[in-house]
Scaffold this motif. Structure first.
Motif, PDB file in Angstrom:
ATOM      1  N   LEU A 127      58.919  40.358  54.226  1.00  0.00           N
ATOM      2  CA  LEU A 127      60.009  40.202  53.269  1.00  0.00           C
ATOM      3  C   LEU A 127      60.030  41.418  52.348  1.00  0.00           C
ATOM      4  N   ASP A 128      61.060  42.239  52.514  1.00  0.00           N
ATOM      5  CA  ASP A 128      61.210  43.489  51.762  1.00  0.00           C
ATOM      6  C   ASP A 128      62.348  43.300  50.778  1.00  0.00           C
ATOM      7  N   GLU A 129      62.038  43.338  49.469  1.00  0.00           N
ATOM      8  CA  GLU A 129      63.104  43.142  48.494  1.00  0.00           C
ATOM      9  C   GLU A 129      64.009  44.362  48.381  1.00  0.00           C
ATOM     10  N   GLY A 130      63.613  45.496  48.935  1.00  0.00           N
ATOM     11  CA  GLY A 130      64.403  46.711  48.878  1.00  0.00           C
ATOM     12  C   GLY A 130      65.266  46.905  50.107  1.00  0.00           C
ATOM     13  N   PRO A 131      65.868  48.108  50.241  1.00  0.00           N
ATOM     14  CA  PRO A 131      66.799  48.378  51.348  1.00  0.00           C
ATOM     15  C   PRO A 131      66.134  48.813  52.643  1.00  0.00           C
ATOM     16  N   GLY A 132      64.793  48.882  52.678  1.00  0.00           N
ATOM     17  CA  GLY A 132      64.115  49.273  53.913  1.00  0.00           C
ATOM     18  C   GLY A 132      63.777  50.735  54.012  1.00  0.00           C
ATOM     19  N   LYS A 133      63.882  51.464  52.918  1.00  0.00           N
ATOM     20  CA  LYS A 133      63.475  52.867  52.895  1.00  0.00           C
ATOM     21  C   LYS A 133      62.945  53.190  51.507  1.00  0.00           C
ATOM     22  N   ASP A 134      62.193  54.276  51.407  1.00  0.00           N
ATOM     23  CA  ASP A 134      61.522  54.596  50.155  1.00  0.00           C
ATOM     24  C   ASP A 134      62.034  55.910  49.597  1.00  0.00           C
ATOM     25  N   GLU A 135      62.165  55.958  48.287  1.00  0.00           N
ATOM     26  CA  GLU A 135      62.601  57.181  47.621  1.00  0.00           C
ATOM     27  C   GLU A 135      61.481  58.219  47.667  1.00  0.00           C
ATOM     28  N   PRO A 136      61.750  59.425  48.151  1.00  0.00           N
ATOM     29  CA  PRO A 136      60.712  60.466  48.168  1.00  0.00           C
ATOM     30  C   PRO A 136      60.281  60.819  46.748  1.00  0.00           C
ATOM     31  N   ARG A 137      58.986  60.769  46.491  1.00  0.00           N
ATOM     32  CA  ARG A 137      58.426  61.146  45.199  1.00  0.00           C
ATOM     33  C   ARG A 137      57.204  62.015  45.444  1.00  0.00           C
ATOM     34  N   ALA A 138      57.337  63.309  45.242  1.00  0.00           N
ATOM     35  CA  ALA A 138      56.243  64.240  45.531  1.00  0.00           C
ATOM     36  C   ALA A 138      55.043  64.015  44.626  1.00  0.00           C
ATOM     37  N   ALA A 139      55.274  63.465  43.415  1.00  0.00           N
ATOM     38  CA  ALA A 139      54.174  63.263  42.480  1.00  0.00           C
ATOM     39  C   ALA A 139      53.484  61.920  42.668  1.00  0.00           C
ATOM     40  N   ARG A 140      53.979  61.101  43.581  1.00  0.00           N
ATOM     41  CA  ARG A 140      53.336  59.816  43.859  1.00  0.00           C
ATOM     42  C   ARG A 140      52.564  59.953  45.165  1.00  0.00           C
ATOM     43  N   THR A 141      51.283  60.190  45.043  1.00  0.00           N
ATOM     44  CA  THR A 141      50.455  60.474  46.208  1.00  0.00           C
ATOM     45  C   THR A 141      49.255  59.544  46.235  1.00  0.00           C
ATOM     46  N   VAL A 142      48.579  59.526  47.373  1.00  0.00           N
ATOM     47  CA  VAL A 142      47.382  58.695  47.522  1.00  0.00           C
ATOM     48  C   VAL A 142      46.293  59.520  48.198  1.00  0.00           C
ATOM     49  N   VAL A 143      45.064  59.176  47.907  1.00  0.00           N
ATOM     50  CA  VAL A 143      43.912  59.791  48.558  1.00  0.00           C
ATOM     51  C   VAL A 143      43.238  58.721  49.409  1.00  0.00           C
TER      52      VAL A 143
END
Length: 535
Positions: free
Chosen positions: A30-46
């Protein structure tokens, strides 16, 4: 049987859906959004080595091409280099990747997956449970009722699932705050992550004197400035000044050219849900815990939640509720995250205590640097993957148990093994299929075709013991394993944690360990499930 309902289409929810599908369990996301993600270069993970391998195994995408593996690590204090580490293959390098890129790879892997349905613009607003299943209601353009066997809330810090189940989420707010910028530039070092404490240049505005630089592909860097306690506003002007001062300081006085791609403020909270299971409803990822100070990243732990829960839900889905097994998810994962939060909360006052403590404790600055490095690189209490040595699934002490370098309950080392079809594969490639892994250490087998040794020595006896186990298992053979003598037999869980190491073929010990790993005798589990009304 009804599918598993997964609430939330972030990396944790999508990883769980793929992991269940690989074990033939249908899911609805169940995805409350439209099924795609806004590109955010400063939101990263290690990601640590094993969690990156988990995602690669599920998606088939080499993440190193989409992210950046650090060439090294450098810690500085003022103008002094405190520590340098080169990742030359002897020590695994963390993987740094933009979160929208990671999520995109997971979404792409789900495209065409016959066992997974992603319902976009579906916001959860109700859950009903009964002994035979769970029903979820969503609102939106396609609001409807969904029927499932289990439901997992992977819906983030403000989890609707957690609130609907009335589960408390205590902890601390704004443990740390960081100003963040993603920019394309050239720094004096190449592809090395840097932690710089008390830089010699004077930063404008409020500052706690710590900045981290972590590389991304294509010459992009993420820079994090630790902010002092409080709620001081980080204005665009202040952030631009901080960028110029920092780049000039590293470049020797002149700000090099740069392209600013994205900015933000990253606030670290420390919270832990009281319960991670409420009958047929579970919590995972940020819905269950928030952490992230000192280099430990919540998403890495969230992926471990999904890996731990997937094989247990799959076994229950295929064979009926295994209450001890399902309960072990909360016991194992909550204990690991709680220990990490305690370690961070104990370390933070020391690390942020200021000059007074350094004046009292000789050499403490180097000790502080070591703590920070552990957190960033995945070592020690602040960063290393948790172990499940005290798990309710751990077998009793076995007579034939023998030590190896991997502690019981810890993730196994990824060695080359020979599969049952004679091919050479990595041990991690065989994880996540729902089967236990039995690994025989047999030096010399790597230079001969399997047909020449499969019927020799102890192999027939071990193969018979594996066939007789109470849960499906795959027999693998490795030439060596760290700390293991010849003819050592390893039992490994589907999520890659070591159950036991036995000296030779010991069918009774192997059976007892396998039975404990799946929560006890199946008959007893079925009786417990039939009589259990609630938790």
């Amino acid at each position: 049987m009804d599918p598993v309902i997964i609430v939330g289409a972030g990396p944790v929810g999508l990883t769980l859906a793929l992991a269940l599908a690989r074990q033939e369990v249908p899911c609805v996301v169940l995805d409350e959004g439209p099924g795609k993600d806004e590109p955010r270069a400063a939101r990263t993970v290690v990601l640590r080595e094993d969690t990156a391998a988990l995602v690669e195994r599920l998606t088939g995408v080499p993440l190193a091409r989409a992210g950046a593996r650090w060439a090294g690590w450098r810690s500085m204090r003022r103008k002094q280099v405190m520590r340098e580490i080169v990742f030359d293959g002897t020590e695994p390098a963390p993987l740094h990747i933009a979160q929208h890129v990671l999520t995109g790879a997971l979404r792409a892997a789900l495209t065409g997956e016959r066992l997974v349905k992603v319902a976009v613009e579906s916001r959860l607003d109700g859950i009903e449970q009964e002994p035979s299943g769970v029903t979820a209601h969503t609102r939106g353009p396609k609001g409807t009722w969904w029927r499932g066997s289990f439901l997992v809330g992977c819906d983030g810090p403000r989890s609707t699932v957690r609130k609907l189940q009335d589960i408390r989420f205590p902890g601390r707010t704004a443990v740390e705050r960081h100003a963040v910028a993603a920019l394309r530039t050239k720094l004096p070092w190449h592809d090395e992550a840097l932690l710089h404490r008390l830089p010699p240049w004077r930063m404008s505005g409020p500052s706690a004197g710590e900045v981290t630089a972590r590389p991304l592909p294509d010459g992009v860097w993420r820079l994090d400035w630790l902010l002092p306690p409080g709620k001081d506003l980080v204005t665009p002007e202040l952030l631009l000044t901080r960028i110029r001062e920092t780049l000039a300081g590293w470049a020797g006085g002149t700000t090099p050219p740069y392209e600013l791609l994205d900015t933000g403020v990253h606030t670290v909270h420390h919270r832990l849900a009281r319960r991670w299971r409420a009958d047929r409803v579970f919590l995972a990822g940020d819905a269950a815990h928030l952490l992230g100070a000192l280099g430990t990243h919540g998403l890495d732990e969230g992926l471990r939640d999904a890996d731990n829960l997937a094989w247990k839900l799959a076994l229950a889905w295929h064979h009926g509720p295994h209450e001890a097994l399902l309960d072990s998810y909360q016991t194992e994962r909550r204990a690991v995250v709680a220990a990490r939060l305690r370690a961070a909360d104990q370390a933070l006052p020391l690390l942020r205590g200021g000059a007074g403590l350094r004046a009292v404790v000789p050499g403490s600055s180097r000790g502080h640097d070591a703590l920070l490095t552990e957190g960033h690189l995945g070592h020690g209490q602040l960063g290393a993957p948790g172990t499940y040595a005290d798990s309710p699934l751990a077998p009793q002490l076995l007579d034939g148990q023998t030590p190896v370098e991997t502690p019981l309950g810890a993730p196994v080392t990824d060695v080359r093994v020979t599969a049952e079809d004679g091919t050479f594969v990595r041990l991690r490639d065989r994880l996540g299929r729902g089967a236990l892994l039995v690994v025989l250490i047999a030096p010399g087998t790597g230079v001969w075709e399997r047909k020449h040794w499969v019927g020799a020595g102890i192999m027939p006896q071990l193969a018979a013991a594996v066939t007789a186990l109470p849960h499906p298992a795959e027999l693998l053979v490795a030439e060596s394993y760290p700390g293991a003598a010849a003819h050592t037999v390893l039992l490994v869980r589907p999520d890659g944690h070591l159950v036991t190491a036995l000296g030779g073929v010991r069918p009774a010990d192997l059976y007892a360990a396998a039975e404990a790993t799946v929560g006890g005798p199946v008959k007893a589990q079925a009786e417990a499930g039939a009589s259990a009304g609630s938790h």
